[in-house]
Design a protein around this motif. Structure first.
Motif, PDB file in Angstrom:
ATOM      1  N   ASP A   1      -3.749  -0.452   1.829  1.00 42.51           N
ATOM      2  CA  ASP A   1      -4.225  -1.486   0.907  1.00 42.51           C
ATOM      3  C   ASP A   1      -3.438  -2.777   1.106  1.00 42.51           C
ATOM      4  O   ASP A   1      -4.004  -3.875   1.117  1.00 42.51           O
ATOM      5  N   PHE A   2      -2.121  -2.656   1.267  1.00 42.23           N
ATOM      6  CA  PHE A   2      -1.274  -3.824   1.512  1.00 42.23           C
ATOM      7  C   PHE A   2      -1.702  -4.552   2.786  1.00 42.23           C
ATOM      8  O   PHE A   2      -1.888  -5.776   2.790  1.00 42.23           O
ATOM      9  N   PHE A   3      -1.857  -3.799   3.867  1.00 43.63           N
ATOM     10  CA  PHE A   3      -2.217  -4.415   5.140  1.00 43.63           C
ATOM     11  C   PHE A   3      -3.617  -5.016   5.102  1.00 43.63           C
ATOM     12  O   PHE A   3      -3.865  -6.054   5.720  1.00 43.63           O
ATOM     13  N   ARG A   4      -4.532  -4.388   4.388  1.00 45.36           N
ATOM     14  CA  ARG A   4      -5.886  -4.945   4.275  1.00 45.36           C
ATOM     15  C   ARG A   4      -5.844  -6.323   3.624  1.00 45.36           C
ATOM     16  O   ARG A   4      -6.433  -7.289   4.130  1.00 45.36           O
ATOM     17  N   ARG A   5      -5.120  -6.431   2.527  1.00 46.39           N
ATOM     18  CA  ARG A   5      -5.050  -7.704   1.808  1.00 46.39           C
ATOM     19  C   ARG A   5      -4.351  -8.778   2.636  1.00 46.39           C
ATOM     20  O   ARG A   5      -4.786  -9.941   2.661  1.00 46.39           O
ATOM     21  N   LYS A   6      -3.271  -8.408   3.305  1.00 46.46           N
ATOM     22  CA  LYS A   6      -2.540  -9.392   4.099  1.00 46.46           C
ATOM     23  C   LYS A   6      -3.331  -9.818   5.342  1.00 46.46           C
ATOM     24  O   LYS A   6      -3.322 -10.992   5.732  1.00 46.46           O
ATOM     25  N   THR A   7      -4.008  -8.863   5.969  1.00 49.51           N
ATOM     26  CA  THR A   7      -4.811  -9.192   7.146  1.00 49.51           C
ATOM     27  C   THR A   7      -5.952 -10.123   6.778  1.00 49.51           C
ATOM     28  O   THR A   7      -6.278 -11.057   7.526  1.00 49.51           O
TER      29      THR A   7
ATOM     30  N   PRO B   1       3.450  -6.428  -4.280  1.00 54.98           N
ATOM     31  CA  PRO B   1       2.955  -6.282  -2.896  1.00 54.98           C
ATOM     32  C   PRO B   1       2.258  -4.943  -2.666  1.00 54.98           C
ATOM     33  O   PRO B   1       1.233  -4.882  -1.988  1.00 54.98           O
ATOM     34  N   PHE B   2       2.843  -3.871  -3.221  1.00 52.86           N
ATOM     35  CA  PHE B   2       2.233  -2.547  -3.107  1.00 52.86           C
ATOM     36  C   PHE B   2       1.719  -2.147  -4.489  1.00 52.86           C
ATOM     37  O   PHE B   2       2.453  -2.234  -5.477  1.00 52.86           O
TER      38      PHE B   2
ATOM     39  N   LEU C   1     -10.560   4.019  -3.929  1.00 53.17           N
ATOM     40  CA  LEU C   1     -10.025   2.850  -4.624  1.00 53.17           C
ATOM     41  C   LEU C   1     -10.104   1.586  -3.785  1.00 53.17           C
ATOM     42  O   LEU C   1     -10.055   0.479  -4.323  1.00 53.17           O
ATOM     43  N   HIS C   2     -10.206   1.742  -2.469  1.00 50.85           N
ATOM     44  CA  HIS C   2     -10.277   0.575  -1.603  1.00 50.85           C
ATOM     45  C   HIS C   2     -11.592  -0.162  -1.826  1.00 50.85           C
ATOM     46  O   HIS C   2     -12.652   0.458  -1.873  1.00 50.85           O
TER      47      HIS C   2
END
Length: 308
Positions: free
Chosen positions: A196-202, A184-185, A243-244
């Protein structure tokens, strides 16, 4: 205070997860105020401490507290120093259907956990974030207060959070969110692993909202207003930002413009006041860190910028 022991009416269990690294001096207050959280009989909760120090410096403190704790306390070691790996270990170790994250230098206000839970149930979302307010045990220099350093933005309850403003310092998540996600992270992020986690989940359609009543306080020790520490943390943030996958030509152009503009403005700002100078120096280092990383230069060689 409502007891946090299991009740017949409680159908939810929350694992409060705290990743810690050589900050045992902050844990006593955190422990005491977490176990005093009210539940109104709506859920049970336990505490999971993830020690990210290979020397297991928090083990004795956690073990001693667990002896007389009114809630279950679990100690977990993640010897590889990496905050993303520590958070992943927390998820792996958590029990129940809800995971809550807070940092080891924080402590909660009254009804913090209940307010997070109530917002989660009311809005039927995947996660809830709350305010992290600064707290000084030692009076800071005037420039820290004047410059509003370590103040964070706030929102009305129910506000849908954009990924770039989302953090793990005060966060409730539906545990089902992690099903099928082995990492997840992402450990390649030395900073910003939560964004990065929130970007992918959103991007996958998951929704996270704000609860302004669910407050925690972050202890800001004197080391946090050390200018060198602030500069190095900003350089690390900038180096990690590249990295994003959303980082591109627009962000590069912004940094290319910002570095010389801030560089020219800083001497004049210093004449006006140190808080003005530092308000320029920190973003200058953010942008400089990004440009150096793009050029293949690592501005901060350590895994993290620690305050000890």
């Amino acid at each position: 205070m409502t007891s946090s022991s299991t009740t017949n009416s409680a159908v939810h269990h929350i694992s409060v997860c705290v990743c810690t690294y050589k900050r045992s001096q902050f844990l006593d207050r955190l422990f005491r105020l977490v176990v005093e959280q009210e539940t109104d009989g709506l859920f049970t909760f336990s505490l999971v401490m993830i020690d990210n120090d290979k020397l297991r410096s928090a083990e004795a403190v956690v073990t001693e507290f667990a002896k007389n704790s009114p809630i279950p306390v679990r100690y977990v070691s993640e010897p590889r120093q990496n905050i993303a790996l520590a958070r992943n270990k927390a998820i792996e170790s958590a029990e129940g259907d809800i995971v809550v994250f807070m940092d080891d230098d924080e402590f909660p206000a009254d009804r913090w956990l209940l307010n997070l839970f109530n917002a989660y149930m009311q809005y039927n979302v995947d996660g809830v974030l709350g305010p992290v307010k600064r707290h000084f045990d030692v009076a800071p220099p005037e420039w820290v207060l004047k410059g509003n350093f370590y103040e964070r933005p706030s929102h009305p309850t129910g506000f849908v959070m954009p990924w770039w403003e989302s953090r793990t310092g005060n966060l409730l998540l539906k545990k089902a969110l992690f099903e099928g996600d082995e990492m997840p992270f992402r450990p390649e992020f030395r900073a910003g692993e939560d964004q990065d986690f929130f970007r992918r989940k959103t991007e996958k359609g998951h929704v996270f909202i704000w609860c302004d009543e669910a407050v925690v306080f972050e202890v800001v020790p004197p080391s946090r207003w050390d200018r060198t520490i602030m500069m190095r943390r900003a350089l690390l943030r900038g180096a990690t930002a590249v990295l994003h996958p959303t980082y591109g030509a627009k962000q590069i152009a912004k940094s290319v413009i910002a570095v010389p503009v801030y560089g020219v403005a800083m001497p004049f700002a210093y004449l006006i006041g140190k808080h003005h100078f530092m308000k320029l120096l920190v973003p200058f280092c953010d942008h400089l860190g990004a440009l150096l990383a793009l050029a293949g230069i690592n501005p901060v060689r350590e895994q993290y910028v620690t305050e000890s």
